[in-house]
Design an enzyme around this catalytic site. Structure first.
Site, PDB file in Angstrom:
ATOM      1  N   ASP A 238       5.379  64.701  87.473  1.00  0.00           N
ATOM      2  CA  ASP A 238       6.805  64.589  87.819  1.00  0.00           C
ATOM      3  C   ASP A 238       7.359  63.183  87.568  1.00  0.00           C
ATOM      4  OD1 ASP A 238       7.628  67.140  88.576  1.00  0.00           O
ATOM      5  OD2 ASP A 238       7.000  66.898  90.667  1.00  0.00           O
TER       6      ASP A 238
ATOM      7  N   HIS B  68      17.523  67.538  96.706  1.00  0.00           N
ATOM      8  CA  HIS B  68      17.909  66.130  96.540  1.00  0.00           C
ATOM      9  C   HIS B  68      19.435  66.086  96.426  1.00  0.00           C
ATOM     10  CE1 HIS B  68      13.931  64.621  94.525  1.00  0.00           C
ATOM     11  NE2 HIS B  68      14.021  64.082  95.724  1.00  0.00           N
TER      12      HIS B  68
ATOM     13  N   ARG C 166      14.042  65.565 101.751  1.00  0.00           N
ATOM     14  CA  ARG C 166      13.137  64.509 101.279  1.00  0.00           C
ATOM     15  C   ARG C 166      13.377  63.191 102.034  1.00  0.00           C
ATOM     16  NH1 ARG C 166      11.040  66.087  96.104  1.00  0.00           N
ATOM     17  NH2 ARG C 166      10.754  68.332  96.242  1.00  0.00           N
TER      18      ARG C 166
ATOM     19  N   CYS D  94      18.113  63.554  87.150  1.00  0.00           N
ATOM     20  CA  CYS D  94      16.739  63.325  87.618  1.00  0.00           C
ATOM     21  C   CYS D  94      15.939  62.477  86.637  1.00  0.00           C
ATOM     22  CB  CYS D  94      16.007  64.656  87.803  1.00  0.00           C
ATOM     23  SG  CYS D  94      16.706  65.738  89.034  1.00  0.00           S
TER      24      CYS D  94
HETATM   25  N1  ARG Z   1       9.515  68.280  90.820  1.00  0.00           N
HETATM   26  C1  ARG Z   1      10.258  67.153  91.295  1.00  0.00           C
HETATM   27  C2  ARG Z   1      10.264  67.137  92.807  1.00  0.00           C
HETATM   28  O1  ARG Z   1      10.336  68.174  93.397  1.00  0.00           O
HETATM   29  C3  ARG Z   1      11.637  67.164  90.735  1.00  0.00           C
HETATM   30  C4  ARG Z   1      12.422  65.943  91.066  1.00  0.00           C
HETATM   31  C5  ARG Z   1      13.833  65.991  90.580  1.00  0.00           C
HETATM   32  N2  ARG Z   1      14.471  64.764  90.734  1.00  0.00           N
HETATM   33  C6  ARG Z   1      15.708  64.575  91.208  1.00  0.00           C
HETATM   34  N3  ARG Z   1      16.229  63.380  91.160  1.00  0.00           N
HETATM   35  N4  ARG Z   1      16.373  65.527  91.789  1.00  0.00           N
HETATM   36  O2  ARG Z   1      10.198  66.108  93.422  1.00  0.00           O
END
Ligand code: ARG
Length: 300
Positions: free
Chosen positions: A97, A197, A168, A291
């Site tokens: 990632d 996010h 998160r 992202c």
């Molecule tokens: N697979 C990653 C996660 O779940 C994707 C992150 C995407 N990044 C973002 N800035 N939304 O953390």
């Protein structure tokens, strides 16, 4: 000029909070001006979907790495064609990632708030990104005390930081960010796991304008967004689900997933220049344009 029919007068019950410029017909609005940006990106050399930490990720389906690389390179080249500077951080093996550079840090006025990831699968990315900044002589770097996933949850709008929480980034990190940057932080609560996010549900278009998907936020946050940004471009579920909000605006051009057609039309009506980008392979990990992009703001 006769203003008696102008709904913007505050004498009646209806108060029009929109900015003056947005009340002008499109043909009379000042043209949108792009400003040159500096971005950090990480090539998806080791991209894969091997674990699932958001509802988009299906390890059993995997991902096509060479396709991801080609789509990512197209985005990087587009930024350069538009006059922006793109720096690249070397990708690390076993961090599939790491391509999502937005999560690596938050950089404002040359000050770098490092990331601290919620999930152990991504934990090593925090120090890897922070080392990149210290090696390049960024003086004010801060190893965070609390969980925060960088620009995934911290978006700068003018001189105000919009900060996501719910999935998160921890609320305590919002205070840490406020203190470190010396800027006001507005906490926004995400409630839909598909939009885990802030940058999957909200995008800053200019210093004073945003677009967002109301369905991703709780009622209190929706009220806050309405009062701060009465002019906002509102996205519908069909645009959100293709990650239309995971976009990057330079003040004029808005790079967004090409599938977000209705949103692109709304942006064009506001005088922006939408540019569709296909990052369908990255979407298999729950990410798209924003992202993949970390903005390096050296000064203001
Ligand atoms: N697979 C990653 C996660 O779940 C994707 C992150 C995407 N990044 C973002 N800035 N939304 O953390």
């Amino acid at each position: 000029m006769n203003t008696s029919t102008n709904t913007s007068t505050n004498t009646g019950t209806h108060r029009d909070n929109r900015t003056l410029a947005s009340r002008l017909p499109a043909s009379r609005r000042p043209p949108r001006v792009a400003t040159a940006r500096r971005f950090l990106m990480c090539p998806p050399t080791h991209f894969d979907v091997t674990y699932s930490i958001n509802p988009w990720m299906r390890p059993e389906a995997g991902a096509d790495r060479s396709r991801a690389l080609a789509q990512w390179a197209r985005l990087r080249d587009l930024y350069r064609e538009l006059g922006h500077t793109v720096e690249e951080i070397p990708p690390a093996p076993r961090l599939p990632d790491m391509v999502f550079a937005a999560n690596g840090a938050t950089v404002i006025d040359g000050r770098v708030l490092g990331a601290r990831f919620r999930h152990p699968e991504r934990a090593a990315e925090g120090p890897a990104y922070l080392a990149w900044f210290t090696e390049r002589g960024y003086g004010a770097t801060h190893a965070p005390r609390f969980v925060n996933e960088g620009e995934g949850d911290y978006l700068l709008a003018g001189r105000m930081i919009l900060a996501g929480t719910g999935f998160r980034t921890e609320p305590r990190s919002h205070e840490e960010a406020e203190e470190f940057f010396g800027l006001p932080v507005v906490s926004l609560t995400l409630v839909n796991p598909a939009y885990y996010h802030l940058d999957t549900a909200l995008c800053v278009l200019s210093e004073t304008e945003i677009m967002y998907y109301p369905g991703a936020f709780d009622a209190g946050t929706r009220a806050v967004l309405e009062s701060l940004f009465p002019d906002a471009v509102l996205a519908g579920p069909e645009d959100a689900v293709v990650f239309g909000l995971n976009a990057l605006s330079d003040g004029r051009h808005v790079l967004l997933p090409s599938a977000a057609g209705r949103l692109a039309a709304s942006l064009a009506a506001r005088g922006f220049e939408p540019i569709g980008v296909d990052l369908s392979e990255l979407l298999k990990a729950g990410g798209s344009v924003k992202c993949c992009t970390l903005e390096l703001r050296r000064d203001h």
